[in-house]
Motif scaffolding. Structure first.
Motif, PDB file in Angstrom:
ATOM      1  N   THR A  84       0.944  -1.264  -0.059  1.00 57.79           N
ATOM      2  CA  THR A  84       0.139   0.106  -0.047  1.00 57.79           C
ATOM      3  C   THR A  84       0.762   1.242  -0.116  1.00 57.79           C
ATOM      4  OG1 THR A  84      -1.515  -1.371   1.506  1.00 57.79           O
ATOM      5  CG2 THR A  84      -2.239   0.932   1.113  1.00 57.79           C
ATOM      6  N   LEU A  85       0.731   1.991  -1.108  1.00 59.06           N
ATOM      7  CA  LEU A  85       1.718   3.130  -1.062  1.00 59.06           C
ATOM      8  C   LEU A  85       0.749   4.465  -0.525  1.00 59.06           C
ATOM      9  CD1 LEU A  85       2.777   2.705  -4.747  1.00 59.06           C
ATOM     10  CD2 LEU A  85       4.343   2.539  -2.670  1.00 59.06           C
ATOM     11  N   PRO A  86       1.605   5.402   0.068  1.00 55.21           N
ATOM     12  CA  PRO A  86       0.855   6.669   0.143  1.00 55.21           C
ATOM     13  C   PRO A  86       0.234   7.293  -0.959  1.00 55.21           C
ATOM     14  CG  PRO A  86       3.344   6.768   0.767  1.00 55.21           C
ATOM     15  CD  PRO A  86       2.928   5.526   0.074  1.00 55.21           C
ATOM     16  N   SER A  87      -0.630   8.047  -0.906  1.00 59.87           N
ATOM     17  CA  SER A  87      -1.696   8.436  -2.037  1.00 59.87           C
ATOM     18  C   SER A  87      -0.803   9.194  -2.941  1.00 59.87           C
ATOM     19  CB  SER A  87      -2.757   9.126  -1.596  1.00 59.87           C
ATOM     20  OG  SER A  87      -1.877  10.516  -0.779  1.00 59.87           O
ATOM     21  N   TYR A  88       0.192   9.943  -2.651  1.00 58.02           N
ATOM     22  CA  TYR A  88       0.923  10.771  -3.774  1.00 58.02           C
ATOM     23  C   TYR A  88       1.970   9.834  -4.730  1.00 58.02           C
ATOM     24  CZ  TYR A  88       3.922  10.875   0.378  1.00 58.02           C
ATOM     25  OH  TYR A  88       4.465  10.669   1.579  1.00 58.02           O
ATOM     26  N   LEU A  89       1.920   8.214  -4.259  1.00 56.60           N
ATOM     27  CA  LEU A  89       2.933   7.647  -4.944  1.00 56.60           C
ATOM     28  C   LEU A  89       2.313   6.663  -5.888  1.00 56.60           C
ATOM     29  CD1 LEU A  89       5.832   7.035  -2.500  1.00 56.60           C
ATOM     30  CD2 LEU A  89       5.685   8.614  -4.650  1.00 56.60           C
ATOM     31  N   GLN A  90       2.765   6.074  -7.052  1.00 54.22           N
ATOM     32  CA  GLN A  90       2.185   5.186  -7.743  1.00 54.22           C
ATOM     33  C   GLN A  90       3.486   4.504  -8.634  1.00 54.22           C
ATOM     34  OE1 GLN A  90      -0.313   7.529 -10.306  1.00 54.22           O
ATOM     35  NE2 GLN A  90       1.260   7.373 -12.128  1.00 54.22           N
ATOM     36  N   THR A  91       3.107   3.162  -9.107  1.00 56.99           N
ATOM     37  CA  THR A  91       3.968   2.430  -9.836  1.00 56.99           C
ATOM     38  C   THR A  91       3.761   2.933 -11.069  1.00 56.99           C
ATOM     39  OG1 THR A  91       2.485   0.783  -9.280  1.00 56.99           O
ATOM     40  CG2 THR A  91       4.696   0.281  -8.650  1.00 56.99           C
ATOM     41  N   ALA A  92       4.814   2.871 -11.985  1.00 54.80           N
ATOM     42  CA  ALA A  92       4.662   3.272 -13.526  1.00 54.80           C
ATOM     43  C   ALA A  92       5.475   2.164 -14.171  1.00 54.80           C
ATOM     44  CB  ALA A  92       5.358   4.493 -13.687  1.00 54.80           C
ATOM     45  N   CYS A  93       4.985   1.773 -15.364  1.00 51.61           N
ATOM     46  CA  CYS A  93       5.653   0.757 -16.050  1.00 51.61           C
ATOM     47  C   CYS A  93       5.919   1.186 -17.486  1.00 51.61           C
ATOM     48  CB  CYS A  93       4.401  -0.425 -16.379  1.00 51.61           C
ATOM     49  SG  CYS A  93       4.072  -1.122 -14.838  1.00 51.61           S
ATOM     50  N   HIS A  94       6.890   0.693 -17.875  1.00 55.49           N
ATOM     51  CA  HIS A  94       7.358   1.276 -19.308  1.00 55.49           C
ATOM     52  C   HIS A  94       6.510   0.284 -20.427  1.00 55.49           C
ATOM     53  CE1 HIS A  94       9.764   1.606 -22.839  1.00 55.49           C
ATOM     54  NE2 HIS A  94       9.943   3.130 -22.289  1.00 55.49           N
ATOM     55  N   PHE A  95       5.753   1.266 -21.142  1.00 53.89           N
ATOM     56  CA  PHE A  95       5.252   0.397 -22.221  1.00 53.89           C
ATOM     57  C   PHE A  95       4.953   1.232 -23.392  1.00 53.89           C
ATOM     58  CE2 PHE A  95       0.775  -0.848 -23.735  1.00 53.89           C
ATOM     59  CZ  PHE A  95       1.178  -2.238 -24.102  1.00 53.89           C
ATOM     60  N   ASN A 106       9.265  -4.703 -25.446  1.00 58.00           N
ATOM     61  CA  ASN A 106       9.923  -3.465 -25.692  1.00 58.00           C
ATOM     62  C   ASN A 106      11.316  -3.548 -25.218  1.00 58.00           C
ATOM     63  OD1 ASN A 106      10.555  -0.934 -26.770  1.00 58.00           O
ATOM     64  ND2 ASN A 106      10.106   0.086 -24.917  1.00 58.00           N
ATOM     65  N   PRO A 107      12.328  -3.662 -25.927  1.00 58.57           N
ATOM     66  CA  PRO A 107      13.894  -3.932 -25.484  1.00 58.57           C
ATOM     67  C   PRO A 107      14.339  -2.631 -25.117  1.00 58.57           C
ATOM     68  CG  PRO A 107      13.786  -3.916 -27.873  1.00 58.57           C
ATOM     69  CD  PRO A 107      12.441  -3.802 -27.557  1.00 58.57           C
ATOM     70  N   THR A 108      14.191  -1.467 -25.627  1.00 58.31           N
ATOM     71  CA  THR A 108      14.870  -0.560 -25.090  1.00 58.31           C
ATOM     72  C   THR A 108      14.008   0.412 -24.155  1.00 58.31           C
ATOM     73  OG1 THR A 108      14.039   0.903 -27.157  1.00 58.31           O
ATOM     74  CG2 THR A 108      16.211   0.082 -26.892  1.00 58.31           C
ATOM     75  N   LEU A 109      14.423   0.743 -23.030  1.00 54.73           N
ATOM     76  CA  LEU A 109      13.819   1.451 -22.052  1.00 54.73           C
ATOM     77  C   LEU A 109      14.020   3.152 -22.501  1.00 54.73           C
ATOM     78  CD1 LEU A 109      14.246  -0.244 -18.539  1.00 54.73           C
ATOM     79  CD2 LEU A 109      12.385  -0.449 -20.174  1.00 54.73           C
ATOM     80  N   SER A 110      12.949   3.598 -22.626  1.00 55.76           N
ATOM     81  CA  SER A 110      13.011   4.934 -23.126  1.00 55.76           C
ATOM     82  C   SER A 110      12.212   5.828 -22.117  1.00 55.76           C
ATOM     83  CB  SER A 110      12.924   5.347 -24.381  1.00 55.76           C
ATOM     84  OG  SER A 110      11.691   4.969 -25.062  1.00 55.76           O
ATOM     85  N   TYR A 111      11.387   6.551 -22.575  1.00 55.28           N
ATOM     86  CA  TYR A 111      10.728   7.539 -21.712  1.00 55.28           C
ATOM     87  C   TYR A 111       8.737   7.165 -21.788  1.00 55.28           C
ATOM     88  CZ  TYR A 111      11.378   9.666 -26.244  1.00 55.28           C
ATOM     89  OH  TYR A 111      11.217  10.045 -27.331  1.00 55.28           O
ATOM     90  N   CYS A 112       8.526   5.905 -22.089  1.00 58.27           N
ATOM     91  CA  CYS A 112       7.212   5.616 -22.033  1.00 58.27           C
ATOM     92  C   CYS A 112       6.548   5.108 -20.749  1.00 58.27           C
ATOM     93  CB  CYS A 112       6.895   4.971 -23.312  1.00 58.27           C
ATOM     94  SG  CYS A 112       7.467   5.348 -24.951  1.00 58.27           S
ATOM     95  N   TRP A 113       6.780   6.042 -19.838  1.00 59.41           N
ATOM     96  CA  TRP A 113       6.313   5.523 -18.405  1.00 59.41           C
ATOM     97  C   TRP A 113       4.733   5.793 -18.142  1.00 59.41           C
ATOM     98  CZ3 TRP A 113       9.373   2.133 -15.926  1.00 59.41           C
ATOM     99  CH2 TRP A 113      10.784   2.261 -16.198  1.00 59.41           C
ATOM    100  N   ARG A 114       4.116   4.858 -17.899  1.00 63.68           N
ATOM    101  CA  ARG A 114       2.707   5.155 -17.678  1.00 63.68           C
ATOM    102  C   ARG A 114       2.274   4.140 -16.442  1.00 63.68           C
ATOM    103  NH1 ARG A 114       2.394   3.797 -23.824  1.00 63.68           N
ATOM    104  NH2 ARG A 114       1.119   5.642 -24.620  1.00 63.68           N
ATOM    105  N   PRO A 115       1.146   5.070 -15.759  1.00 71.65           N
ATOM    106  CA  PRO A 115       0.826   4.357 -14.254  1.00 71.65           C
ATOM    107  C   PRO A 115       0.109   3.108 -14.454  1.00 71.65           C
ATOM    108  CG  PRO A 115      -0.532   6.560 -14.995  1.00 71.65           C
ATOM    109  CD  PRO A 115       0.546   5.995 -16.132  1.00 71.65           C
TER     110      PRO A 115
END
Ligand SMILES: C[S@@+](CC[C@H](N)C(=O)[O-])C[C@H]1O[C@@H](n2cnc3c(N)ncnc32)[C@H](O)[C@@H]1O
Length: 822
Positions: free
Chosen positions: A391-402, A419-428
């Motif tokens: 359980t995270l504090p309300s102001y934090l969340q996990t993000a996945c590169h997708f 997706n082999p290269t991790l760039s900047y497509c981070w989504r909740p």
């Protein structure tokens, strides 16, 4: 470092090194690193040319990010503004850059006295190769600076003597921790009383440009409850709306200079200038006293031109300041007493600032301390690992590169991570399951990102999608958008006061408008009564082609009700007050209530305003508006106009609503021409701003006989709109929207604009020429067939069409149990 004319364009100044700098050594001092929330790219701000995009900035060094990793989701909303070197240098691209800028991480985010609740960090410049004396300093390119891009493939230098003679020394202070709090600016040299401690070029800003415009998640668009809410009808209808509102002021506010009674703000750009702290000269107990004051430089910059120009409001100045001529202002910090090397430089920020700071201090004591940590800090403190059970504090969340590879196909709700290269497509994302197989894989649900600035390379994601086989490195902990301390309602925000005495701010920079009531006589008018517009000074008629006409109170009441219930008000609030202006010349259809179809337009950039029109897009909608006009009692106006001007008949052929919240000088134009004085645009104010001066510039005497070639020489008067008075612009009445800015008070001006004409064989073509809307069609026969449709000299039965029983206004009357009186 010296700031001196650019070798490529003498109107533009740039930063040079006066000495040899060896590769790897640090330049200048620490400087400001501010994040700026920019969710509103359609509204231009001068800082747009200065900001760095955290996603595309790279250095040659190991530390090649300018932004903490944990803010990556929110950084789609953010740009970075860098003080001193970061703003004054040109772009050299990777080939010619000789310095790089490195972020100095600082966990200052919630400390009093820094920027006061912020993600303010610091920046340091470092040479990436040996630099010769006199060389222009060039950084890698900012992402969105076209002007800089043009220069980048040239190398240039100047002699030391040249720099000394023409340039301003930009190395007079160092930035160090201050005993007052945060960092301060410290003199590097001895300065005697009355001498200049530092020159600083300033960036001119309009107050509204410091608004934080907040985007809402697309998924939070209201559904069902009110079918007229804008996001409902905006979807899929050709116009790309953001869904945003003005939230509060940027942290940047704490670094600018201004005064409460003006919208003009100044940002100093000299290295270190942003760290000059406050000391009050009023406090007797205080041992710390200010040792500098401020004045305009007459030696550098264009104070004489810019301060004398009676441009109002600041938008005009901005155009001068950033135009081809390169006008700019330079501020001087002058020693009030002798300053020794190592002394902290202190300025009196003014009594308003002191009062605001004391209030803030008090508030902070009374408030429970917010338990905020950044995602990075949380990870360290809790040894965080992605697990579905955490359980995270309300102001934090996990993000996945997708990256959504199948963007063009129907959205599937299950995907395999690929997706082999991790760039900047981070989504909740939410973690569903962790597979403890040999590579440690996860199954997650990825959600669409909140930001419209989501990079297109990431693929569009409209709905949540379940993704399997996500590796650990494609999962991060991030701060949720708009939860950082800088968005806290309690964060301190106040500009530094410029000197209030003397002429540091010329009178025309101050609010309220120096001439609030305009130049014309505002005689009382009964409904339907007409009067020419006359000069207050001489009682002479301003132009034969413009009139005032009395409008029944019910017109405004009913049309406002119509706009509210149709959703028209929502559309206008959205594009003006909430800052979601369409791009210039953009337009498109919007379906509104009662099966009507409307056409939203923003005129070209020459209008220099955020004025938008909304007009019926087809016959049914046109009739719908006419019926509302009928219900409002507008027939009285037609009758008054027809009789006073001796018309044979009248038709309201072109009906629109129009709204605006900001305009510079405005575009001088006529609405109609060459119709034999038979056509008028009747402007009926429905909402006027409380904080306004006159709204319409009217040009004296212009007519179709003498053309418009010499309009520069014409006398222009300023007209103040009044409720219950329509202004009528006819053939050759040249007018423009006056310079106004209602955004500070979240206001807009709304008017109905009703084009009426006595159509005949001779003027039909001229009338057709002025059509700007989607409806009526460009059809001469149709227009001629409408002659006298709504008023006729000889036939009292010619009237606006009565509303049908199923018209929205009638349905509202029926549900309220009242009968509309007509
Ligand atoms: C122009 S900045 C100065 C640089 C700032 N200290 C920093 O490290 O980023 C203005 C901010 O510094 C702080 N500050 C300046 N003078 C201060 C004073 N006398 N007392 C408390 N805070 C002050 C406030 O947070 C103010 O909003």
């Amino acid at each position: 470092m010296y700031f001196s004319p650019s070798p490529w364009n003498p109107h533009q100044w740039t930063l040079y090194s006066a000495v040899t700098i060896t590769a790897g050594s640090l330049l200048g001092s620490l400087d400001l690193f501010l994040s700026i929330t920019d969710a509103n790219p359609n509204e231009y701000s001068p800082w747009h040319d200065l900001v760095w995009d955290p996603l595309s900035y790279t250095t040659t060094s190991e530390e090649n990010v300018l932004y903490p990793e944990a803010l990556w989701e929110t950084n789609y909303l953010h740009d970075i503004l860098l003080g001193g070197i970061g703003s004054l240098t040109e772009c050299g691209g990777s080939e010619y850059a000789n310095i790089e800028l490195i972020a100095v991480p600082a966990d200052h985010h919630n400390r009093q006295g820094d920027g006061s609740a912020s993600t303010r960090q610091l920046i340091q410049a470092r040479a990436i190769r040996d630099i010769r004396p006199g060389e222009v300093l060039l950084t890698p390119c900012r992402a969105n600076n076209q002007k800089m891009m043009r220069l980048y493939n040239r190398n240039a230098s100047r002699t030391f003597d040249d720099l000394l003679q023409q340039g301003m020394c930009m190395d007079t202070v160092s930035v160090q921790p201050s005993s007052i709090g945060g960092h301060g600016a410290f003199s590097k040299q001895h300065v005697s009383t009355g001498q200049v401690v530092m020159h600083s070029p300033v960036l001119l800003l309009d107050r509204s440009q410091l608004n934080v415009v907040q985007q809402h998640a697309r998924s939070s668009y209201p559904t069902g409850a009110n079918e007229n809410r804008l996001p409902q009808f905006a979807r899929g209808h050709g116009i790309q709306f953001n869904n945003t509102h003005v939230r509060r002021q940027q942290l940047f506010t704490n670094y600018v200079y201004g005064r409460d009674d003006s919208n003009v703000l100044l940002w100093p750009m000299a290295p270190g200038s942003n760290f000059i702290q406050h000391a009050s000269s009023a406090s007797h107990e205080s041992e710390i006293l200010p040792n500098v004051g401020m004045q305009w430089s007459r030696q550098y910059g264009h104070a004489d031109t810019l301060l004398a120009s009676e441009s109002y409001p600041v938008m005009e100045l901005l155009e001068m300041a950033f135009g081809e001529d390169g006008y700019y202002l330079v501020m001087e910090y002058v020693a009030l007493r002798d300053i020794k090397p190592g002394d902290e430089i202190l300025l009196d920020y003014g009594m308003d600032w002191d009062a605001a700071w004391n209030e803030h201090q008090q508030q902070m004591q009374e408030l429970p301390r917010e338990a905020f940590v950044t995602a990075d800090e949380y990870k360290q403190q809790h040894a965080w690992e992605p697990l579905s059970t955490t359980t995270l504090p309300s102001y934090l969340q996990t993000a996945c590169h997708f990256m959504n590879m199948n963007a063009s196909e129907e959205p599937s709700n299950v995907a395999i991570w690929q997706n082999p290269t991790l760039s900047y497509c981070w989504r909740p994302c939410d973690i569903l399951e962790r597979l403890d197989d040999e590579n440690l894989h996860y199954t997650v649900v990825v959600h669409p990102m909140e930001s419209i600035r989501e990079p297109s390379e990431c693929g569009v994601l409209k709905t949540a999608v379940q993704v399997t086989q996500i590796p650990r490195e494609a999962i991060r902990l991030i701060n949720r958008p708009y939860t950082l301390p800088e968005y806290s309602d309690h964060a301190f925000r106040h500009e530094i006061s410029v000197p209030l005495h003397g002429d540091f701010y010329p009178r025309h920079w101050l609010l309220p408008d120096p001439q609030p009531y305009g130049d014309f006589i505002a005689s009382p008018l009964t409904p339907g009564m007409m009067a020419p517009i006359r000069w207050q000074s001489s009682a002479q008629v301003v132009t034969p082609w413009a009139f005032r006409v009395g409008v029944p109170t019910s017109v405004r009441q009913v049309l406002l009700e119509y706009c509210e219930s149709m959703g028209i008000m929502d559309v206008f609030r959205h594009v003006t007050i909430e800052g979601n202006a369409l791009q210039a010349r953009q337009n498109g259809y919007l379906p509104l209530a009662d099966g009507t179809k409307w056409y939203l337009q923003r005129p070209g950039p020459e209008w220099r305003s955020n004025l938008h029109w909304l007009s019926p897009g087809d016959e049914h909608s046109h009739e719908h508006y006419l019926q509302a006009l009928s219900a409002s009692g507008f027939d009285t106006v037609l009758d008054g106009v027809g009789k006073y001007l001796g018309m044979d008949g009248l038709v309201a052929f072109h009906v629109t609503f129009i709204a605006v919240s900001q305009s510079t000088e405005g575009y001088q134009h006529h609405d109609v021409l060459w119709t034999g004085a038979k056509t008028y645009n009747v402007i009926v104010p429905l909402l006027l701003a409380n904080h306004t001066g006159p709204e319409l510039d009217l040009v004296e005497g212009a007519s179709f006989e003498d053309g418009f070639d010499d309009k520069e020489d014409r006398i222009v008067g300023r007209y103040r709109y009044e409720y219950e008075v329509g202004s009528m612009m006819g053939d050759g009445a040249v007018h423009a929207t006056s310079a106004v800015d209602y955004r500070r008070h979240n206001e807009m001006r709304l008017a109905a604009t009703i084009y009426i004409a006595d159509v005949n064989e001779q003027n039909a073509n001229s009338i057709l020429k002025e059509y700007t809307q989607a409806y009526p069609p460009d059809d001469r026969d149709l227009l001629l067939s409408w002659a006298g449709r709504h008023w006729k000299k000889t036939d009292p039965s010619a009237q606006l069409p009565r509303p049908s029983d199923d018209h929205i206004l009638m349905r509202r009357r029926a549900s309220e149990g009242t009968v509309m009186s007509q």
